[in-house]
Motif scaffolding. Structure first.
Motif: not given
Length: 691
Positions: A346-349, A273-275, A332-336, A278-282
């Protein structure tokens, strides 16, 4: 302004996170190539260490580039059309410019040898090739060091293939594994007893640096012997009889996959889900975007810590807030995996909706004590905002893109991203086509706001007209129309702008746009009064503006209040009293990344210091001011008639100092990086000329 200063050198190269190991021959070859070739591209598969090698080479070479060594990280970029904006932002060029941005970048980088590192070009390859070719043709002093999985294909490009590390027992692969293993397990050391096992691990991983680093971290939970056995069994499952040796890219994927198998189910789910970031997150973003199903929001902080220990995630504590990120190959591995789970959409939304919420919060609180925090927070989230906008652009409802791009008016307008804002707003408006609705009105208003400059009278009036529509849509009180008044004043029709002198009505709490325009009304009143030499009345209006901003804890507009207080002090013949408010204005403008505002304030300091008899300091400040205005591509405040300011103060200061001293002082000011320039202007440096 062009540069930041690190240890006396100009550029933005980040500090290296850990010790660089090996690659002596490659570093020597790159150093030689940068002296002879103008474009050097490091190619090779993912995980082989291209980016780290380029950064180390740039650090080693930067002393030979007085114009700066600049890193442009492209892995976070999704829209090739924003590549020029990304280069401009990385090299500290304001986007508030009237010239084509690529032309401004070319001029910005000219004048001294400069190194540009374009990192991770393969996903925007065509645009990288086009821009690299244009930059090289326009900036003779420029050298480009690029990293890409494939060549750019630009004439004159020199390719250097980055191979995996040598595999002998005393070679670089063993040295790297040993260094990273000792960092993970301080008691680990390379000995005669374990050297063969370490070499076998390195050979099993084909000497690929990323695979070696991931494997080294596993020693926190495995013995070296168990690690080698795990690699053997894992790899044997994937080796077919027809292919006795894995391809290197498969080796890396297998190493990442093995790390994945050693994670708990919840850690794997969070990784996937973290994939989407982009550019990081908190932590807050991760909790909102990644929770759901078996993964509770309350568990995410602990899981992030666990993924950090496994080197799946890296933690950055340098800024005001703790942020996390993943390497591109790991992401990229996580996104696959996320796609395989059927959760990608759903996660992109949720990612999109979170950053829509962040934008609305930022707008609501922009004119308040959190303004600096919001400027820094949204700048840190720039890549994620871009991604959320792109997701909105593909949504079935075009209103989402109109709403998000319009809500970010304050970020585009006040934080130095005007051109990017125009690009996104134009795309959103084209996609929506038919007008109507509050989101469309908001986007039209925001587009006109970020388009306006003081010499664009038609645009100024259209912003005011658009605000009327916006106010009607939101049922807001309509204050006087300041930008129409400003445009009339530029035309010499200031008598017709008396409408500006009416009272400012209080807008509903929480509507940033309405309050912003009410404060802007006061700023334009002060501007017009100063233009009429009514300095006492100008000071009174400016004090009202400062007081209104102080109530809200507002920085950006409050700095214009300080500006006009200072200007009035100079006009009334009190330059000593003008210095402090000008410095306060400059500090505030710098905090929220308003470089054009900083340039205007610097001009005030030139006048104030010259009037106090500080001619050499004034000349240095004049050099700083020239650089700021040149970077913006604007004469002062967009008005060509005001360019007489620099000519007049050049004449006065040259007469006071003499040609040689004046020229040298201006040169010193113009060549200062932003930190040193700010310190000089604020009086915070021992290098400032004495009385």
């Amino acid at each position: 302004m062009a540069a930041s200063v690190q240890g006396g050198r100009i550029g933005n190269l980040p500090a290296e996170a850990n010790a660089f190991v090996g690659r002596r021959l490659e570093l020597a070859e790159i150093a030689g190539l940068l002296g002879a070739e103008r474009l050097v591209t490091l190619t090779g598969p993912g995980g082989v260490g291209k980016s780290r090698l380029a950064l180390r080479a740039a650090h080693a070479a930067r002393a030979g580039f007085p114009g700066g060594a600049w890193l442009v990280e492209l892995s976070e970029l999704r829209d090739p059309d924003l590549l020029t904006n990304t280069v401009a932002q990385a090299t500290r060029l304001t986007e508030q410019t009237l010239r084509p941005l690529l032309q401004a970048v070319c001029e910005h980088l000219s004048g001294a040898p400069v190194l540009l590192v374009l990192d991770t070009c393969e996903h925007v390859l065509d645009e990288c090739a086009r821009i690299a070719q244009e930059l090289l043709a326009s900036v003779p002093e420029l050298r480009i060091l690029a990293t890409s999985r494939q060549p750019l294909g630009v004439p004159g490009e020199h390719l250097l293939t980055v191979a995996p590390l040598p595999l002998g027992e005393r070679d670089d692969a063993v040295a790297l594994f040993t260094a990273r293993a000792a960092a993970a397990v301080p008691s680990f050391a390379l000995t005669d007893a374990n050297r063969a096992h370490v070499a076998a691990v390195c050979a099993r991983l084909d000497g690929i640096p990323l695979a070696l680093e991931l494997a080294a971290v596993r020693l926190r939970g495995f013995s070296l012997h168990r690690l080698l056995e795990g690699l053997d069994s894992r790899f044997d499952l994937l080796v077919s009889p027809a292919r006795p040796r894995l391809a290197r890219h498969q080796t890396l994927r297998t190493a990442i996959g093995w790390s994945h198998e050693l994670c708990t189910p919840l850690e794997r789910l969070l990784w996937a889900r973290l994939s989407v970031f982009t550019g990081g997150w908190d932590v807050e973003a991760a909790e909102f975007v990644c929770h759901g199903g078996p993964l509770d929001a309350e568990e995410i902080l602990a899981l992030l810590a666990s993924l950090t220990e496994k080197s799946i995630v890296t933690r950055d504590d340098e800024g005001a807030a703790v942020r996390y990120r993943m390497l591109d190959t790991v992401r990229s591995f996580g996104a696959e995996w996320l796609t395989g789970l059927g959760e990608a959409e759903a996660v992109r939304s949720r990612h999109r909706d979170y950053f829509r919420w962040i934008a609305r919060q930022g707008e609501a609180e922009w004119l308040g004590p959190g303004q600096r925090m919001w400027a820094e927070r949204l700048t840190a989230e720039h890549a994620n905002l871009r991604l959320a906008i792109e997701e909105c652009m593909t949504a079935r409802e075009p209103e989402t893109a109109l709403e998000l791009t319009g809500t970010l008016w304050f970020f585009w307008f006040a934080c130095g991203f005007a051109e990017e804002g125009r690009t996104y707003l134009e795309r959103a408006l084209r996609r929506a086509r038919a007008g109507g609705g509050p989101e469309h009105t908001l986007a039209v208003w925001a587009h006109r706001l970020v388009t306006v400059v003081a010499d664009d009278l038609e645009a100024a009036e259209s912003v005011s007209a658009a605000y009327v529509w916006l106010a009607e849509e939101r049922r807001l009180p309509v204050p006087a129309l300041p930008l129409t008044g400003a445009s009339l004043a530029v035309r010499g029709e200031s008598a017709r702008s008396a409408v500006l002198y009416g009272s400012v009505r209080q807008a509903p709490a929480g509507d940033g746009g309405a309050e912003f325009f009410q404060l802007l009304t006061l700023a334009v009143q002060a501007y017009l009064l100063a233009g009429q030499a009514a300095f006492e009345r100008c000071a009174a209006v400016a004090e009202r503006l400062r007081a209104e901003c102080a109530k809200r804890g507002e920085l950006w507009m409050g700095a214009w209040g300080d500006f006009f207080v200072s200007l009035a002090g100079i006009g009334l013949g009190h330059p000593d009293e003008a210095v402090l408010p000008a410095r306060e204005a400059l500090a505030a403008k710098w905090r929220v990344h308003d470089r054009i505002g900083a340039a205007a304030v610097t001009d005030l300091l030139v006048v104030a210091q010259a009037s106090r008899g500080e001619e050499e300091l004034a000349a240095r400040l004049l050099g700083i001011s020239r650089r700021l205005w040149h970077a913006a591509g604007l004469p002062q405040l967009g008005r060509p008639d005001l360019s007489v300011f620099h000519r007049e103060y050049e004449r006065r200061l040259r007469a006071a100092l003499g040609d040689a001293c004046f020229t040298e002082a201006v040169r010193k000011g113009r060549e200062l990086g932003p930190d040193a320039a700010l310190a000089l202007a604020l009086g915070d440096t021992a290098d400032a000329p004495g009385p």
